[in-house]
Design a protein around this motif. Structure first.
Motif, PDB file in Angstrom:
ATOM      1  N   HIS A 160      -0.225   3.841   6.802  1.00 37.00           N
ATOM      2  CA  HIS A 160      -0.828   2.941   5.814  1.00 37.00           C
ATOM      3  C   HIS A 160      -0.708   1.481   6.235  1.00 37.00           C
ATOM      4  O   HIS A 160      -1.096   0.597   5.474  1.00 37.00           O
ATOM      5  CB  HIS A 160      -0.187   3.147   4.443  1.00 37.00           C
ATOM      6  CG  HIS A 160       1.269   2.786   4.394  1.00 37.00           C
ATOM      7  ND1 HIS A 160       2.243   3.564   4.956  1.00 37.00           N
ATOM      8  CD2 HIS A 160       1.889   1.719   3.872  1.00 37.00           C
ATOM      9  CE1 HIS A 160       3.416   2.990   4.766  1.00 37.00           C
ATOM     10  NE2 HIS A 160       3.233   1.866   4.119  1.00 37.00           N
ATOM     11  N   VAL A 194      -9.969   0.852   2.115  1.00 34.98           N
ATOM     12  CA  VAL A 194      -8.682   0.186   2.344  1.00 34.98           C
ATOM     13  C   VAL A 194      -8.355  -0.784   1.201  1.00 34.98           C
ATOM     14  O   VAL A 194      -7.202  -0.909   0.791  1.00 34.98           O
ATOM     15  CB  VAL A 194      -8.654  -0.515   3.727  1.00 34.98           C
ATOM     16  CG1 VAL A 194      -7.345  -1.272   3.931  1.00 34.98           C
ATOM     17  CG2 VAL A 194      -8.829   0.514   4.833  1.00 34.98           C
ATOM     18  N   ARG A 207      -5.055  -0.324  -1.165  1.00 33.55           N
ATOM     19  CA  ARG A 207      -4.111  -1.413  -1.408  1.00 33.55           C
ATOM     20  C   ARG A 207      -3.944  -1.683  -2.908  1.00 33.55           C
ATOM     21  O   ARG A 207      -2.827  -1.868  -3.381  1.00 33.55           O
ATOM     22  CB  ARG A 207      -4.581  -2.683  -0.699  1.00 33.55           C
ATOM     23  CG  ARG A 207      -3.701  -3.881  -1.009  1.00 33.55           C
ATOM     24  CD  ARG A 207      -4.117  -5.122  -0.228  1.00 33.55           C
ATOM     25  NE  ARG A 207      -3.426  -6.271  -0.794  1.00 33.55           N
ATOM     26  CZ  ARG A 207      -3.966  -7.085  -1.696  1.00 33.55           C
ATOM     27  NH1 ARG A 207      -5.198  -6.914  -2.109  1.00 33.55           N
ATOM     28  NH2 ARG A 207      -3.255  -8.085  -2.172  1.00 33.55           N
ATOM     29  N   SER A 210       5.176   9.125   4.963  1.00 37.68           N
ATOM     30  CA  SER A 210       4.571   9.878   6.053  1.00 37.68           C
ATOM     31  C   SER A 210       5.131   9.402   7.387  1.00 37.68           C
ATOM     32  O   SER A 210       5.441   8.223   7.530  1.00 37.68           O
ATOM     33  CB  SER A 210       3.055   9.687   6.041  1.00 37.68           C
ATOM     34  OG  SER A 210       2.519  10.246   4.871  1.00 37.68           O
ATOM     35  N   ASP A 265      -9.986  10.275   8.842  1.00 35.72           N
ATOM     36  CA  ASP A 265     -10.779   9.328   9.633  1.00 35.72           C
ATOM     37  C   ASP A 265     -11.811  10.105  10.419  1.00 35.72           C
ATOM     38  O   ASP A 265     -11.469  10.914  11.288  1.00 35.72           O
ATOM     39  CB  ASP A 265      -9.825   8.556  10.564  1.00 35.72           C
ATOM     40  CG  ASP A 265     -10.538   7.488  11.375  1.00 35.72           C
ATOM     41  OD1 ASP A 265     -11.787   7.382  11.279  1.00 35.72           O
ATOM     42  OD2 ASP A 265      -9.847   6.754  12.107  1.00 35.72           O
ATOM     43  N   ARG A 320      -7.128  12.782  11.948  1.00 36.69           N
ATOM     44  CA  ARG A 320      -8.235  12.304  12.769  1.00 36.69           C
ATOM     45  C   ARG A 320      -8.905  13.513  13.419  1.00 36.69           C
ATOM     46  O   ARG A 320      -8.694  13.813  14.595  1.00 36.69           O
ATOM     47  CB  ARG A 320      -7.722  11.346  13.827  1.00 36.69           C
ATOM     48  CG  ARG A 320      -8.820  10.647  14.605  1.00 36.69           C
ATOM     49  CD  ARG A 320      -8.250   9.993  15.834  1.00 36.69           C
ATOM     50  NE  ARG A 320      -7.435   8.844  15.528  1.00 36.69           N
ATOM     51  CZ  ARG A 320      -6.448   8.415  16.310  1.00 36.69           C
ATOM     52  NH1 ARG A 320      -6.125   9.071  17.400  1.00 36.69           N
ATOM     53  NH2 ARG A 320      -5.763   7.351  15.984  1.00 36.69           N
ATOM     54  N   MET A 360       0.851  -1.193   0.000  1.00 41.56           N
ATOM     55  CA  MET A 360       0.000   0.000   0.000  1.00 41.56           C
ATOM     56  C   MET A 360       0.886   1.242   0.000  1.00 41.56           C
ATOM     57  O   MET A 360       1.882   1.271   0.711  1.00 41.56           O
ATOM     58  CB  MET A 360      -0.855  -0.021   1.284  1.00 41.56           C
ATOM     59  CG  MET A 360      -2.146   0.734   1.169  1.00 41.56           C
ATOM     60  SD  MET A 360      -3.037   0.773   2.747  1.00 41.56           S
ATOM     61  CE  MET A 360      -3.604  -0.922   2.926  1.00 41.56           C
ATOM     62  N   HIS A 361       0.551   2.220  -0.800  1.00 39.17           N
ATOM     63  CA  HIS A 361       1.361   3.434  -0.801  1.00 39.17           C
ATOM     64  C   HIS A 361       1.068   4.216   0.479  1.00 39.17           C
ATOM     65  O   HIS A 361       0.067   3.991   1.152  1.00 39.17           O
ATOM     66  CB  HIS A 361       1.102   4.253  -2.067  1.00 39.17           C
ATOM     67  CG  HIS A 361      -0.025   5.225  -1.921  1.00 39.17           C
ATOM     68  ND1 HIS A 361      -1.325   4.821  -1.811  1.00 39.17           N
ATOM     69  CD2 HIS A 361      -0.047   6.584  -1.837  1.00 39.17           C
ATOM     70  CE1 HIS A 361      -2.097   5.889  -1.672  1.00 39.17           C
ATOM     71  NE2 HIS A 361      -1.346   6.963  -1.679  1.00 39.17           N
ATOM     72  N   THR A 362       1.950   5.141   0.771  1.00 37.92           N
ATOM     73  CA  THR A 362       1.817   5.827   2.052  1.00 37.92           C
ATOM     74  C   THR A 362       0.982   7.100   1.903  1.00 37.92           C
ATOM     75  O   THR A 362       0.809   7.615   0.791  1.00 37.92           O
ATOM     76  CB  THR A 362       3.208   6.122   2.631  1.00 37.92           C
ATOM     77  OG1 THR A 362       3.056   6.646   3.933  1.00 37.92           O
ATOM     78  CG2 THR A 362       3.977   7.083   1.745  1.00 37.92           C
ATOM     79  N   PHE A 363       0.451   7.546   3.023  1.00 43.76           N
ATOM     80  CA  PHE A 363      -0.374   8.757   3.031  1.00 43.76           C
ATOM     81  C   PHE A 363      -0.344   9.312   4.441  1.00 43.76           C
ATOM     82  O   PHE A 363       0.089   8.637   5.373  1.00 43.76           O
ATOM     83  CB  PHE A 363      -1.812   8.427   2.599  1.00 43.76           C
ATOM     84  CG  PHE A 363      -2.379   7.208   3.264  1.00 43.76           C
ATOM     85  CD1 PHE A 363      -2.813   7.240   4.574  1.00 43.76           C
ATOM     86  CD2 PHE A 363      -2.438   5.990   2.565  1.00 43.76           C
ATOM     87  CE1 PHE A 363      -3.308   6.090   5.186  1.00 43.76           C
ATOM     88  CE2 PHE A 363      -2.935   4.843   3.188  1.00 43.76           C
ATOM     89  CZ  PHE A 363      -3.367   4.890   4.495  1.00 43.76           C
ATOM     90  N   ALA A 364      -0.801  10.535   4.554  1.00 40.70           N
ATOM     91  CA  ALA A 364      -0.918  11.117   5.894  1.00 40.70           C
ATOM     92  C   ALA A 364      -2.283  10.745   6.455  1.00 40.70           C
ATOM     93  O   ALA A 364      -3.230  10.512   5.701  1.00 40.70           O
ATOM     94  CB  ALA A 364      -0.770  12.630   5.821  1.00 40.70           C
ATOM     95  N   TYR A 365      -2.355  10.678   7.757  1.00 41.34           N
ATOM     96  CA  TYR A 365      -3.590  10.275   8.408  1.00 41.34           C
ATOM     97  C   TYR A 365      -4.058  11.422   9.300  1.00 41.34           C
ATOM     98  O   TYR A 365      -3.277  11.949  10.090  1.00 41.34           O
ATOM     99  CB  TYR A 365      -3.315   9.026   9.247  1.00 41.34           C
ATOM    100  CG  TYR A 365      -4.431   8.601  10.159  1.00 41.34           C
ATOM    101  CD1 TYR A 365      -5.509   7.868   9.671  1.00 41.34           C
ATOM    102  CD2 TYR A 365      -4.401   8.890  11.519  1.00 41.34           C
ATOM    103  CE1 TYR A 365      -6.524   7.455  10.514  1.00 41.34           C
ATOM    104  CE2 TYR A 365      -5.411   8.476  12.379  1.00 41.34           C
ATOM    105  CZ  TYR A 365      -6.474   7.754  11.869  1.00 41.34           C
ATOM    106  OH  TYR A 365      -7.471   7.333  12.703  1.00 41.34           O
ATOM    107  N   LEU A 376     -12.342   8.447   5.457  1.00 48.37           N
ATOM    108  CA  LEU A 376     -12.331   7.070   5.959  1.00 48.37           C
ATOM    109  C   LEU A 376     -13.413   6.932   7.017  1.00 48.37           C
ATOM    110  O   LEU A 376     -13.365   7.587   8.051  1.00 48.37           O
ATOM    111  CB  LEU A 376     -10.960   6.747   6.567  1.00 48.37           C
ATOM    112  CG  LEU A 376     -10.843   5.460   7.394  1.00 48.37           C
ATOM    113  CD1 LEU A 376     -11.064   4.239   6.524  1.00 48.37           C
ATOM    114  CD2 LEU A 376      -9.476   5.381   8.071  1.00 48.37           C
TER     115      LEU A 376
END
Lengths: 756, 286, 158
Positions: free
Chosen positions: C23, B36, B40, C2, B51, B8, B1-6, B29
């Motif tokens: 992720h 998800v 992926r 990240s 989220d 909340r 899965m590539h990365t990302f910022a999360y 999300l």
């Protein structure tokens, strides 16, 4: 005579680990310093590979190694169980969608994935063949380089081999009725819940490999040859696979991973995704034309079978599947004349491999369905026509081969009774019945070692892979029975070529028979040594002593084996070691290079209900009866039998690969490739075993893990036809197919009425 | 899965600010059972994943306000399928929610997420359409409320602005009795994506509302006010044309792996008829 | 890349704090960071149920939950179901009824069955089959799994 453990159903050996999450499968094993491998593939099936630019991928932090074919030993090593045609990485061109052209090893899975996505592969899509019709077209592009088959007259075609077997004169055989139809079986895949995985690590001056492989010794041989190492320097660890079903028999990416480990001088691991596993293993599709000749009374006159199997881009074990699977294509019947011609047809698709049933389900689907067609035409009951023609025990139904080795009619009658054959089915319901056989192993070599320790406990070393069939439990039961050890005092060691003696393979439902006999022989050797020990310790003539089920009988008294051993071994302790060998040598004169050690016979009877508006099929009752000789563990026999039945329901009702026009599998993975769930079971599933102790294995056992899969499709299709008149010769019997067949039925009926 | 910022966010306002800042590079999300998978497989590559499950204003929960059943954005299918009011007053929605995936999926998947994905095969969409459900969306310009029917464009595309966030799905509580049912066709009995999914509601005035999905780019609502379809005693000659008119907007894709167009169209009629009969029977209290 | 995000969660009754990549799924973190390999990886699309764990009182497919989503949450995996060295009644029933062949799907099956019996202590066969449909078993032990669940229910529950 068996003791208390044989014929009982104790808890599975290794069961507690499996219900608590403690069981270590390959993907659960980590080696310090390991690198993660990701394969690089192309978004096309067949393509000429041009320049590969790895520069961007190399810049990803954590990337340690990128290999392309150019980085491998030249010429790129090829391997395979039957033909050495599969290169470690694609050479010159890819031959199917999903074939790796490069691989990346990095410190983390993320880095490997990212870098794999950054490897730029120039490629030019090439004409390719994905179906039997396309592959057999005289103008078709060749899948395999003819140079790989020097001197083979077929090298200029996509036919890898033609298997012919027959007897009598089919063309001259007198028949009152000849029925000829064509049947199709789709590409399906194993879908073991454990995806394939492999780890490799340099190990001193050799290599250690952990793999989900079913045949660790075979893998050891392939790796030793490919790496130029002595067998003793290739150690294959094969933890119990999480389901194999044939898909894990032979090497796929192990050679690549091993070469990468040696090159990186670090441990490396490759755990396939389910999607990648779909692109690594699958069953051959087939189109089978059957011409069956019969007398008016239903007696079979001849069977004429032409089966084309769509195998993949590399042979793997597929050609053996074709040859062996089609071999019993005339069925378990008394057959005056037979002609079976089966072709392995290469295509630019995922290489097909062994899958439970090993080529038999495809042919049995056709042959049994065709027999039903004949019975209907002759107005003879479908059970009756089978009973009339089934070979009797001891009858040579293939003239030169192992005679019928079971009471097949008994199994058939029992299945018929259980389904209520002969009583009327409820409206909207119908019944079907089918029989089938599969040849057991034609060669085999299984060594084992049994160690009786000073306290009476036992260690069994057996190179079988326990992938769910329960071999550990069976061997523990055999050894425990023979040596009088409770099961919790028996350890079964498997899956390590450095520790466990050689076993040829775990396939063809062989292990209870071949390894079981080997373990039995090892136990007998231990018993003989104990007898000598007892004679020495007690000053009794050896001939007057017997050892049975852990009891040593001397004139006038009985002693537990552990007391005899403890006394015999004395203060230094020690153990009594026995070795077993079960050998079934090849017979070069036999069409299969050896007569089957046994036949797996099964009869499946189905009652089905059809929703005529939707085409939905409900399996109301599913009865499977297998001739197992002797159930060493009745519960495990039932589990294997029902498991095979449910897998059979998968390819019968819902499973198939869907290819796009460019040869890519559209339904990779779990979302659009459907397998049965707990809600897709028959309303009633009933499994029975015929036990006449007439098999070649311990206590009269036979192999039995595949039979219940052979007859599902023809029995279900027959039940559907019986219920509603829908005729389907193309699997799976999806609701849509049944619905279409019902429309055709209606059209035909309307046509008949118009004609009146 | 590539990365990302999360991210909340704790409030809707915060969430909206993040969405406004990142525009199409942000993805919301909720349950994640669709997102998800798409993260992926790489079909979505957002820079930030927002989220919304810790936003108190978004629930989870089901409450009644102003004659409406308000289903907060983070309410999952399991709650909806088990809710007594939903089962009583919105039977078809309860039935649809109960067949979305497995137990594990229904414990995560949200109704709002199911709607926002705008999958033509979304099982809850037809029932929301027949019940006249509305989407409540918060955005930079404030809160707006509009029929679910106005949300769907085509698979994965809605009329929501990138900076808008669905905060609830609201269903008007029917004034009179309704008989309703959900029906679907799948490739196996176990959970599966629908090759046809539909819902029917019939009221005492004889109005029949039918909605169907998985037979075109978006779910479709059709209303028959003639009364003839809701009348179990109406002769076939009267019902047949009305019944047939319901399906005029169906246009299943020939590219689907799940079923061919011809079969889907036929099943639409079979299931439509069955669901209609069930709905009529339920209205009659049978 | 990240930055990793610190999270705190309770896993099998034990508080854990760790930094996770945004992720990374709960499945990856359980298996790779916490070495709880009893939870299995198979389809990664929420179809097979091999990765089933209990999160805040509900079972989920941990392949579809980002680890950061579990921040502050309570997770139970197969390793946390039975007391050390023992089996729950349900686990014992799985063995006695022959519900275990290769075993790879079994941790997920047991977690789902445990949840089913919490929600419905005396389920019908249909309830069991529906409740367990999110857990694939390719060995085909479905009938035995159902028998095991019903037997455990009969004998007093999980």
């Amino acid at each position: 005579m068996t003791g208390a453990r044989v014929g009982a159903s104790p808890r599975r050996v290794g069961g507690a680990e499996r219900v608590t999450g403690g069981q270590r499968y390959v993907a659960d094993i980590h080696i310090p310093g390991e690198l993660h491998v990701k394969l690089v593939t192309l978004p096309v099936a067949r393509a000429r590979i041009g320049a590969i630019d790895t520069s961007a991928a190399e810049r990803v932090p954590g990337v340690r190694l990128i290999v392309t074919a150019a980085d491998l030993p030249q010429p790129v090593p090829r391997f395979g169980p039957q033909f050495e045609d599969r290169p470690v990485l694609a050479v010159g061109e890819t031959k199917y969608h999903g074939e790796p052209v490069a691989a990346v090893a990095a410190d983390t899975r993320d880095a490997a994935e990212e870098a794999a996505g950054l490897v730029r592969v120039e490629h030019e899509e090439l004409p390719a063949v994905f179906t039997l019709a396309a592959a057999l077209d005289p103008a078709a592009p060749l899948v395999q380089d003819p140079a790989l088959r020097p001197g083979d007259p077929l090298a200029g075609t996509n036919v890898l081999r033609v298997h012919r077997v027959g007897w009598g004169d089919v063309d001259a055989a007198a028949a009152d009725l000849v029925v000829e139809r064509r049947y199709a079986f789709p590409i399906v895949t194993h879908f073991a819940i454990e995806p394939h995985a492999c780890l490799a690590a340099p190990d001193g001056d050799g290599i250690a490999v952990w793999s989900t492989i079913q045949h660790p010794n075979w893998l050891q041989r392939i790796l030793a040859k490919l790496l130029g190492l002595p067998l003793a320097k290739v150690r294959v660890h094969a933890p119990d696979p999480g389901g194999g079903f044939g898909g894990k028999q032979h090497a796929k990416y192990e050679p690549l991973v091993a070469l990468m480990a040696l090159r990186a001088d670090r441990p490396v691991r490759l755990v396939l995704t389910l999607e990648e596993t779909f692109q690594a293993v699958r069953r051959a599709a087939a189109e089978v034309t059957v011409r069956t000749g019969l007398r008016a009374d239903g007696t079979l006159a001849f069977q004429d079978v032409a089966a084309d199997y769509l195998i993949g881009a590399y042979a793997d074990i597929a050609d053996r599947v074709v040859g062996k699977g089609s071999y019993v294509g005339a069925g378990p019947y008394r057959m005056p004349a037979a002609r079976i011609v089966a072709r392995s047809v290469l295509s630019h698709t995922v290489p097909s491999t062994a899958f439970r049933g090993f080529g038999n389900p495809q042919v049995n689907w056709a042959v049994e369905s065709n027999l039903d067609e004949a019975a209907l035409a002759l107005g003879i009951d479908r059970l009756e026509i089978r009973l009339r023609n089934l070979a009797r025990k001891g009858e040579a139904f293939i003239p030169w081969d192992t005679p019928a080795d079971g009471d097949w009619a008994e199994a058939t009658r029992r299945a018929a009774d259980r389904i209520g054959w002969g009583t009327p089915a409820a409206p909207g319901r119908g019944r079907g019945i089918a029989v089938g056989i599969k040849s057991g192993p034609t060669t085999g070599l299984s060594y084992s070692t049994v160690r009786l320790l000073a306290d009476g406990s036992v260690i069994v070393f057996a190179g079988t892979s326990d992938m769910g069939q329960g071999a550990r439990t069976v061997f523990a039961q055999v050894a425990g029975d023979e040596l009088g050890a409770p099961l919790d005092a028996v350890t079964v060691v498997m899956g390590d070529t450095a520790v466990v003696p050689y076993d040829q393979q775990t396939s063809a439902s062989r292990s209870t028979v071949l390894m079981g006999n080997s373990v039995l022989a090892a136990c007998r050797e231990v018993q003989a040594k104990v007898r000598a020990m007892a004679a020495r310790v007690h000053g009794v003539d050896e001939a007057a002593i017997t050892v049975e089920h852990g009891v040593v009988r001397l004139p006038g008294r009985e002693l537990p084996i552990r007391d005899v051993v403890a006394a015999g071994l004395g203060r230094l302790g020690g153990e009594v070691v026995g070795n077993g060998e079960m050998r079934k040598d090849a017979d070069p004169g036999h069409p299969l290079q050896g007569a089957p050690a046994f036949f797996e016979f099964n009869c499946t009877a189905i009652e089905a209900a059809v929703d005529e508006e939707t085409g939905d099929v409900t399996i109301v009752r599913h009865v499977t009866v297998s001739d197992v000789g002797k159930a060493i563990n009745p519960l495990q026999v039932r589990m294997q039998d029902e498991g095979a039945a449910i897998q059979g329901l998968g390819h019968t009702l819902m499973e198939h690969y869907i290819y796009d026009l460019r040869g890519r599998v559209r339904n990779l993975g779990a979302i659009d490739y459907r397998i049965p769930t707990s809600m897709d079971l028959p309303l009633e599933l009933h499994s029975e075993a015929v036990e006449n102790a007439d098999g070649p294995g311990p206590y009269g056992s036979k192999g039995m893990s595949e039979g219940a899969l052979l007859c599902v499709a023809p029995a279900v299709a027959a039940a559907v036809r019986d219920a509603c008149g829908a005729v389907i010769r193309d699997l799976p019997l999806s609701p849509e197919r049944v619905w279409r067949a019902l429309r055709e039925r209606d059209a035909a009926r309307a046509g008949r009425e118009d004609a009146r | 899965m590539h990365t990302f910022a999360y991210a909340r966010p704790a409030t809707v306002a915060e969430a909206l600010a993040i969405l406004a800042e990142h525009g199409p590079d942000a993805r919301v999300l909720a349950g994640g059972t669709d997102l998800v998978i798409r993260l992926r497989d790489g079909s979505l590559r957002p820079r930030v994943v927002v989220d919304i499950k810790r936003i108190a204003e978004l629930g989870p929960g089901i409450r009644v306000a102003d004659g409406r059943l308000v289903i907060a954005a983070t309410t999952v299918m399991a709650e909806i399928a088990a809710d007594e009011r939903v089962r009583r007053d919105f039977t078809a929605l309860a039935e649809a929610a109960a067949v979305v995936g497995s137990v594990q999926i229904r414990n995560r998947a949200t109704l709002a997420g199911n709607v926002c994905n705008a999958s033509p095969a979304a099982d809850t969409a037809p029932s929301l359409l027949v019940y006249g459900a509305e989407v409540v969306a918060a955005g930079p310009a404030g809160v707006r409320r509009f029929p679910v029917d106005d949300l769907f464009v085509r698979s994965g595309v809605t009329t929501l602005a990138p900076a808008e966030l669905v905060t609830a799905i609201e269903l008007p509580i029917p004034a009179g009795r309704l008989g309703a049912a959900h029906a679907r066709r799948t490739r196996r009995r176990g959970h599966d994506l629908a090759s046809v999914t539909l819902a029917v509601a019939v009221d005492a005035a004889g109005v029949t509302r039918l909605a169907y999905g998985s037979v075109g780019p978006r779910p479709v609502l059709v209303v028959d006010e003639s009364g003839v379809l809701a009348d179990a005693a109406a002769p076939d000659a009267a019902t047949a044309p009305a019944f047939e008119r319901l399906f005029a907007a169906a246009s299943p894709s020939p590219r689907s792996m799940r079923a061919g167009p011809e079969y889907r169209l036929a099943m639409l009629r079979v299931l439509g008829g069955r669901a209609l009969r069930t709905a009529i029977a339920r209205l009659a209290g049978e | 890349m990240s930055p990793a995000i610190p999270i705190a969660l309770t896993v099998n009754g034990r508080s854990r704090t760790l930094d996770v990549a945004p992720h990374h799924t709960l499945l990856e973190v359980l298996r790779d960071d916490l070495a709880l390999t009893g939870t299995k990886e198979c389809c990664l699309v929420g179809e097979c149920g091999a990765c089933t764990v209990r999160l805040d009182g509900r079972i989920v497919d941990s392949c579809l939950v980002l680890a950061v989503e579990a921040d502050g949450g309570e997770v139970t995996t197969i390793e946390g179901l039975a007391p050390e060295g023992g089996l729950t009644r349900l686990q014992g029933a799985f063995l006695d009824k022959g519900a275990v062949q290769c075993g790879f799907c079994i941790p997920g099956q047991v977690m789902a069955a445990d949840d089913l019996l919490r929600r419905s202590p005396h389920p019908t066969v249909a309830e069991v089959e529906e409740g367990m449909a999110g857990n694939l078993c390719r060995c085909g032990c479905y009938a035995q799994i159902t028998e095991a669940i019903l037997a455990a229910a009969e004998e007093g529950g999980r």
